[in-house]
Design an enzyme around this catalytic site. Structure first.
Site, short mmCIF file in Angstrom:
data_model
loop_
_atom_site.label_atom_id
_atom_site.label_comp_id
_atom_site.label_asym_id
_atom_site.label_seq_id
_atom_site.Cartn_x
_atom_site.Cartn_y
_atom_site.Cartn_z
CD GLU A 137 49.65 56.64 77.44
OE1 GLU A 137 50.31 57.61 77.62
OE2 GLU A 137 49.81 55.11 78.86
CB ALA A 291 50.13 50.08 85.99
CD GLU A 293 51.40 57.56 82.89
OE1 GLU A 293 52.04 58.10 81.64
OE2 GLU A 293 51.35 56.14 82.69
CG ASN A 294 45.38 57.66 84.66
OD1 ASN A 294 45.34 57.99 84.01
ND2 ASN A 294 45.10 56.49 85.64
CD GLU A 325 52.90 53.07 85.96
OE1 GLU A 325 52.86 54.58 85.43
OE2 GLU A 325 53.45 52.51 85.02
CG HIS A 328 55.24 57.90 83.58
ND1 HIS A 328 55.90 58.32 83.12
CD2 HIS A 328 54.72 56.78 83.66
CE1 HIS A 328 55.69 57.60 81.94
NE2 HIS A 328 55.10 56.01 82.41
CD GLU A 347 55.21 55.10 78.99
OE1 GLU A 347 55.97 54.78 79.87
OE2 GLU A 347 53.64 55.69 79.21
#
Length: 892
Positions: A137, A291, A293-294, A325, A328, A347
Site C-alpha cells: 500500500e 499492520a 489488512e491483506n 485490520e 478491513h 481507514e
C-alpha cells in the site's frame, strides 16, 4: 539481458486521470504471479525471479502496465515485444490494442527490499534464519509483479511461489498444492532445489492488498467456528506466524482470544460472512506501520510480540489493531474505495470499528478512552498543520495518496463516524453497513454509495452533516463567554451573570468560516476538600455560532450562581473540537485535574491544557506542574503514558532553553518517585519505568540511579529491567555522556538480536561527539546503507539530547542536501529523514524560509513536510516567547 532503466519521476507516479482512463478501458482482469525466492537465503543475492501473466479485455487503444524491476521479456498475445522499446523503468507501454481479450506475459526480476516496501527480506542476526514479507500500500506491488496499479481494477490472483523446501509459504489464498523443483539459474543467480507452491485463485481484490510471506516462520493454527446470518455453519482456519527467535515471547493464546472475539463481533454486527477463507496473522520485522489488512494474510509489526513485560495499554493497542485490520476484511477489502480520495471509507471505518469491537467484545472495555488519549490527539495535531485537509480529500496522484495516511484519515474520520453513528442510531448504522456490503461486494465505491446505504437504513438526510464535517478542514474551537459580578473582598468567585457557549472555525484550506453540528456536554465542578466534584452536567446541540447556557436544561441555574471552579466544555469527550477554557478553569486544572473522577472528563481536560500549551496560551511549565500533580495517582495506563510523554515534550520543545534544566530535574525526580511508590507490578509502575528512562536522557544527575538499576544495586519491588528497558537506561546514559562505546558494545554482545542491535545503534548515534554524529549523518544519507528501522534509530540517536548547540553543524548540511535526500531515497525512507532531522531551534526559522523561497519547484511532497516542520518550529517559538515574558515558574 535485463532491461531496468531509471524511471522518470512522472512514470513512477500515477494520476487520478490516468487511472480513470485505464479503468474505463480494462475489464475481466486476472493475474497469475510466479515468484521464485530460492535465492533469498544468499545475502549477496539481491534479486528474485518474477513472471506475471495478465489476462484482460480491452475496449481498444493504448495503455500501460506498472513494474519497478528489471524486465527480461515481454509478450503480447504470444508476440514478443522489445523491452528496450516498451519499458522505461516503471511503465510497460502496450501498443494500440484491439477491442477484445488479451494476454500479456512479463518475465523479469525484482529486488529484495530493505525499506519495508515491496518484498522485504530480513536475515535474523540471532540465528541466521530468513524471512520475507510484502507490503504494497498504496502502490508497491509493482516492485514484485507487473500490474495495473490502482484500486478499482480488481481481479482474482493466482499465486505460484517457489521457495526453499523447509520454508513456510503463505499468501491471500487457501493451502496450496506443492511439488519439488530442481535447482538452476533464476534471475541470473544459481539457486538450489526447492518446492513450488501453487495456490487457488483468490476472490477479486485490489492489487495493494495482495500479499505473500515466506521463510522460516513459526506457525500455529486454530479454527474459528460460527454461524452465518442464514444459519449456515462457518469455519475459518486462523494462523499466527512469527520469527523462530521470538517464539518464547509469542503470546499466541491472547492473540487467538482477541481474534476469535473479533470474528464473533463482526459476524454478529454485519451479518455478512467472512469472505476470504483462511485468516493468517503474520508478525514481521522491520515493518513501516502497525499492520496491513491483506485478505487472509494480515501483516503486523512484530513490536506486538512483547520482549519485555507490556503495559495493559500496549496489549489494548494490539487488540485494537487486530480488530482494526479485521474490520478491513469488509470495509476496504470486500468493498474498496474507487480512488485514494476516499481512503477514509476504509481507514476511518476500520478505526471506528476496531475501537467499538474492542469495547464491546474484549476485556478492553475502555477502548474509547484509549482512543481519545492517543489516536484523537494525533488527529488534533495533524489537523492544525499547514498540510491539513478534509476527511474527504482531493487526491490527484499516488504521491499525494502516500501522504494522506495520517491522523485525519484515520482518527479524525473515526471520531466523526462515531458522531454519525450516534446521529443515525447504532442499529441503523450497522444495518446500512450490511446493505452496503451486500450491494457492492467485490466492487469499488465512492462516498455517495455509502451515504445512500446509511440514509436508506436510517431515513435521515445526511447532507447537512456531511458537508461541514467531511468536506471541510481544521478543528473547531469551543469557547465560553462568561460574565460575573464582582467577587467582593473575599477569595470567592463572583456570581455568573451570563454564560454563552461558542464555536469558531475557519477552514485553513479555503479560508471560509465553518459552523459544524456538535453534540456535546458541558459540566461544572467545584472544589470540595481538595477534589473536583461535578455540580451540573447537560448534553446539548450546538450548530450555530453560540448558544445561551441559561436556556439549556440542566445548566440554566448556572446564571445567578457563584462562578464554578471549573466549567469543562466537551465533558466526556463527545465531539471533535479544541477547548478554550476560561482563566479560572485553566488555573483549577493545573492544580487539581487529577482529581476528576471520570476517565473521559480527565481526557478532555488534559487536551484542553495541551492545546493551550502548544498554542502559546499557557506557560509550558504549568503543563508540567499539572502532570506532576495530576499523574501521581493516575491508574489509566494509556492516559498516564500520553500525558507523561507530553510533559517531556513541553520541557524540551515549549520551554526556552534557559528554563529547561530545572524542569528536567523536577520531571526526572517525579518519574523516579512515582516508579518507586506505584503498586508493584501495576500498569502505572510499568509506565513510570519507561518515563524514567526517557527523562534520564536529558538529566545527567539521574545517571547513578540508572546505573544502579542496571547493576542491581538499585531495586524497585515489582520491576524487572528486561532487555528493552535496560536499553532505555543505556540510551539515557549514552545521550548524557555517562556511558562509553565499550560499555554499549558489551551490552550488545551479551544479548545480540535484531532488537538489541537497533537499540545499540540508537545509543551509539547519541554519544555526544560531533565526529560520531557526522559519521552517523553520512551513513544515514547513503542510500540503502541502513534498513528502515535503523534509519529511525539513527535519527533518534542523533537528535536525542535536543541541544541546539550540539546540532549547529546540521543546519547547513540539512538544507544543502534536502533535494538530494528526496531524490536518492525511496519515499518511505525520505519521509523519515526529512522531518526527523529538521534542525528545530531558533536559528532555523530564517533558513527554512530561505530554502522554500529558493526552491519553488521542489517536489510538492517534500515542500509539504518542510512547511509542516516550519510551522511546528514557529509554534514552539511562540510558546517559548510566552514563557520568557512570564518568567520562571516554580514547581510548587
Amino acid at each position: 539481458m535485463t532491461h531496468a532503466p531509471t524511471a522518470p519521476h512522472s512514470s513512477r507516479n500515477l494520476s487520478r486521470t490516468e487511472a480513470a482512463a485505464r479503468s474505463a478501458m480494462i475489464s475481466d482482469l486476472s493475474y497469475r504471479i510466479e515468484v521464485d525466492v530460492r535465492s533469498a537465503p544468499d545475502a549477496d543475492c539481491e534479486t528474485f525471479g518474477t513472471t506475471t501473466t495478465l489476462d484482460f479485455t480491452s475496449t481498444g487503444g493504448s495503455t500501460f502496465l506498472d513494474f519497478l524491476g528489471g524486465v527480461d521479456a515481454v509478450s503480447l498475445d504470444g508476440a514478443p515485444l522489445v523491452p528496450e522499446e516498451v519499458f522505461d523503468g516503471a511503465r510497460i507501454s502496450l501498443p494500440e490494442l484491439s477491442a477484445g481479450q488479451h494476454r500479456v506475459v512479463v518475465e523479469g526480476r525484482g529486488t529484495y527490499g530493505r525499506t519495508g516496501q515491496g518484498l522485504h527480506r530480513f536475515i535474523d542476526p540471532a540465528d541466521g534464519k530468513v524471512y520475507l514479507y510484502t507490503h504494497f500500500e498504496p502502490a508497491d506491488c509493482r516492485r514484485l509483479y507487473t500490474t495495473f496499479e490502482q484500486p478499482d481494477l480488481k481481479a482474482p490472483f493466482t499465486w505460484v511461489i517457489t521457495a526453499p523446501t523447509d520454508w513456510v509459504v503463505r499468501c491471500n489464498s487457501e493451502d496450496p498444492t506443492s511439488e519439488p523443483v530442481e535447482g538452476g539459474i533464476v534471475a541470473g543467480a544459481e539457486v538450489p532445489a526447492g518446492t513450488r507452491h501453487s495456490f487457488a485463485p483468490t476472490l477479486p481484490m485490489s492489487t495493494y492488498i495482495t500479499a505473500m510471506c515466506a521463510g522460516d516462520y513459526h506457525r500455529v493454527e486454530r479454527t474459528w467456528t460460527g454461524t452465518a446470518a442464514d444459519g449456515t455453519a462457518l469455519e475459518v482456519p486462523v494462523g499466527l506466524l512469527c520469527r523462530q527467535s521470538l517464539v518464547e515471547h509469542f503470546d499466541a493464546e491472547e492473540i487467538f482470544e482477541i481474534t476469535f472475539a473479533g470474528l464473533d463481533f463482526f459476524h454478529r454486527t454485519f451479518g455478512v460472512a467472512y469472505p476470504w477463507g483462511t485468516y493468517d496473522q503474520v508478525f514481521v520485522p522491520e515493518y513501516n506501520l502497525g499492520a496491513m489488512e491483506n485478505p487472509g494474510c494480515v501483516t503486523f509489526t512484530e513490536g506486538y510480540v512483547f520482549r519485555s513485560t507490556p503495559t495493559r495499554s500496549q496489549r489494548a493497542t494490539r487488540a485494537n489493531t487486530i480488530l482494526h485490520e479485521m474490520a478491513h476484511m469488509w470495509f476496504g477489502d470486500l468493498v474498496t474505495m474507487e480512488w485514494w480520495n476516499d481512503l477514509w471509507l476504509k481507514e476511518s471505518f476500520a478505526e471506528l470499528l476496531g475501537t467499538q469491537g474492542s469495547a464491546d467484545s474484549t476485556g478492553y472495555t475502555d477502548a474509547w478512552v484509549a482512543f481519545s488519549t492517543a489516536r484523537k490527539l494525533w488527529a488534533y495535531h495533524v489537523d492544525q498543520m499547514p498540510s491539513t485537509h478534509p476527511v474527504v480529500a482531493e487526491i490527484e496522484d499516488l504521491e499525494a495518496a502516500r501522504q494522506n495516511f495520517d491522523g485525519i484519515t484515520y482518527a479524525k474520520g473515526a471520531a466523526l463516524l462515531q458522531n454519525l453513528m450516534n446521529y443515525v442510531g447504532p442499529e441503523q448504522f450497522f444495518a446500512g453497513s450490511t446493505a452496503y456490503f451486500e450491494k457492492h461486494a467485490y466492487g469499488n465505491t465512492t462516498l455517495p454509495d455509502l451515504l445512500a446505504a446509511l440514509e436508506g437504513a436510517s431515513g435521515r438526510d445526511l447532507d447537512a452533516w456531511v458537508g461541514p464535517w467531511l468536506r471541510t478542514a481544521g478543528v473547531s474551537t469551543l469557547g465560553l463567554e462568561l460574565m460575573t459580578s464582582d467577587a467582593g473582598s473575599d477569595a470567592s468567585a463572583g456570581a455568573v451573570t451570563a454564560a454563552r457557549l461558542t464555536q469558531a472555525c475557519t477552514d485553513p484550506v479555503t479560508g471560509q468560516e465553518v459552523m459544524r453540528p456538535h453534540r456535546l456536554a458541558v459540566g461544572t465542578y467545584d472544589l470540595v476538600d481538595g477534589r473536583l466534584q461535578r455540580t451540573r452536567r447537560a448534553e446539548l446541540d450546538l450548530a450555530a455560532a453560540s448558544v445561551d447556557l441559561a436556556e439549556v436544561e440542566g445548566l440554566a441555574d448556572l446564571v445567578g450562581s457563584p462562578q464554578p471552579d471549573l466549567v469543562l466544555l466537551n465533558d466526556g469527550d463527545l465531539t471533535y473540537a479544541k477547548l478554550a477554557l476560561d482563566e479560572r478553569s485553566m488555573g483549577t486544572l493545573v492544580e487539581y485535574l487529577g482529581t476528576l473522577e471520570e476517565d473521559t472528563s480527565r481526557t478532555a481536560a488534559w487536551w484542553a491544557l495541551w492545546d493551550a500549551t502548544r498554542d502559546g496560551r499557557l506557560h509550558a511549565a504549568h503543563y508540567v506542574r499539572a502532570a506532576i500533580a495530576g499523574l501521581a495517582n493516575e491508574q489509566h495506563g494509556g492516559m498516564l503514558g500520553a500525558v507523561a510523554g507530553n510533559a517531556r515534550t513541553a520541557i524540551e520543545k515549549y520551554l526556552p532553553a534557559e528554563q529547561r534544566d530545572a524542569w528536567r530535574a523536577a520531571w526526572a525526580e517525579t518519574c523516579l518517585a512515582n516508579l518507586r511508590s506505584a503498586e508493584p507490578g501495576s500498569d502505572a509502575q510499568l509506565v513510570w519505568q519507561r518515563a524514567f528512562g526517557a527523562a534520564a536522557a536529558t538529566h545527567p544527575a539521574s545517571a547513578p540511579v540508572a546505573r544502579g538499576f542496571l547493576d542491581g544495586s538499585e531495586q524497585v519491588e515489582g520491576i524487572a529491567w528486561e532487555a528493552d528497558r535496560r536499553w532505555d537506561l543505556w540510551k539515557a546514559l549514552a545521550a548524557t555522556g555517562e556511558a562509553t562505546r565499550e560499555e554499549l558494545d558489551a551490552e550488545l554482545e551479551a544479548d545480540r538480536n535484531n532488537s538489541t542491535i537497533t537499540h545499540h545503534l540508537e545509543a551509539v548515534s547519541s554519544l555526544p561527539s560531533e565526529d560520531a554524529r557526522r559519521e552517523a549523518w553520512e551513513k544515514l544519507l547513503t542510500p540503502l546503507s541502513l534498513t528502515n528501522d535503523h534509519v529511525s534509530a539513527t535519527i533518534s540517536g542523533i537528535r536525542q539530547p535536543l541541544r541546539s548547540e550540539e546540532l549547529g553543524w546540521l543546519r547547513e548540511e540539512y538544507f544543502g542536501r534536502l533535494e538530494e535526500i528526496w531524490a536518492q531515497h525511496g519515499m518511505e525512507i525520505a519521509e523519515r529523514i526529512v522531518p526527523g532531522m529538521f534542525p528545530a531551534d531558533d536559528r532555523t526559522d530564517e533558513a527554512t524560509g530561505q530554502w522554500l523561497e529558493a526552491h519553488p519547484q521542489a517536489p510538492a511532497a517534500l515542500r509539504r513536510i518542510v512547511v509542516d516542520r516550519w510551522d511546528d518550529l514557529r509554534r514552539a517559538e511562540t510558546a517559548q516567547g510566552l514563557a520568557r515574558r512570564e518568567g520562571t515558574v516554580d514547581r510548587a
